[in-house]
Design an enzyme around this catalytic site. Structure first.
Site, mmCIF file in Angstrom:
data_model
loop_
_atom_site.group_PDB
_atom_site.id
_atom_site.type_symbol
_atom_site.label_atom_id
_atom_site.label_comp_id
_atom_site.label_asym_id
_atom_site.label_seq_id
_atom_site.Cartn_x
_atom_site.Cartn_y
_atom_site.Cartn_z
ATOM 1 N N GLU A 60 4.496 -8.966 13.529
ATOM 2 C CA GLU A 60 4.668 -7.514 13.481
ATOM 3 C C GLU A 60 6.145 -7.189 13.716
ATOM 4 O OE1 GLU A 60 2.297 -5.240 12.857
ATOM 5 O OE2 GLU A 60 0.806 -6.826 12.621
ATOM 6 N N GLU B 101 3.245 -2.249 23.229
ATOM 7 C CA GLU B 101 3.319 -2.552 21.792
ATOM 8 C C GLU B 101 2.120 -3.394 21.354
ATOM 9 O OE1 GLU B 101 4.276 -1.887 18.280
ATOM 10 O OE2 GLU B 101 5.975 -1.406 19.565
ATOM 11 N N GLU C 248 -4.094 -0.115 16.140
ATOM 12 C CA GLU C 248 -3.861 0.052 14.700
ATOM 13 C C GLU C 248 -4.719 -0.918 13.889
ATOM 14 O OE1 GLU C 248 0.337 -0.192 13.964
ATOM 15 O OE2 GLU C 248 0.679 1.849 14.713
#
Length: 130
Positions: free
Chosen positions: A34, A75, A82
């Site tokens: 990511e 994060e 997500e």
């Protein structure tokens, strides 16, 4: 649709801990794909050692390095949110957007907290030279 039982729920003791650790490592490896997490992780590799220079005692070092680890943690949670939303489907939905926006806001707050801690520490460390 086939229902698969979660084998992790059946494990006990040290066996469960060992497998959980492996899953955590897999999660960190996935996170390194990511872009946002990767950037924050690279920054952490600089800032955490720097906290030992900037901090005057173990409390200051802990706050400085902990604020960086906190950003990484938030994060990771945001990325998990997500991923779960994306699993539901690619369609646009108000609640999906809200969930992703809230996760993003949490990351922003963690970054602002980290920045304020680091900027204050830098100011206090170097203000005598001004």
């Amino acid at each position: 649709m086939t229902h698969h039982e979660n084998l992790q729920k059946q494990r006990r003791g040290l066996n469960r801990v060992i497998h959980a650790f492996g899953y955590s490592i897999q999660g960190l490896q996935a996170a390194m794909h990511e872009p946002a997490f990767k950037q924050e992780a690279y920054l952490a590799f600089v800032l955490i050692p720097l906290s030992f220079y900037l901090g005057n005692n173990w409390v200051e070092i802990s706050v400085l390095s902990g604020s960086v680890i906190f950003v990484l943690t938030v994060e990771l949670l945001n990325t998990g949110l997500e991923s779960a939303i994306d699993r539901v489907g690619p369609q646009w939905h108000d609640l999906s957007k809200r969930c992703k926006d809230l996760g993003s806001a949490a990351v922003l707050l963690s970054i602002l907290l980290c920045m304020s801690i680091w900027l204050t520490a830098l100011f206090l460390k170097f203000s005598r030279y001004l």
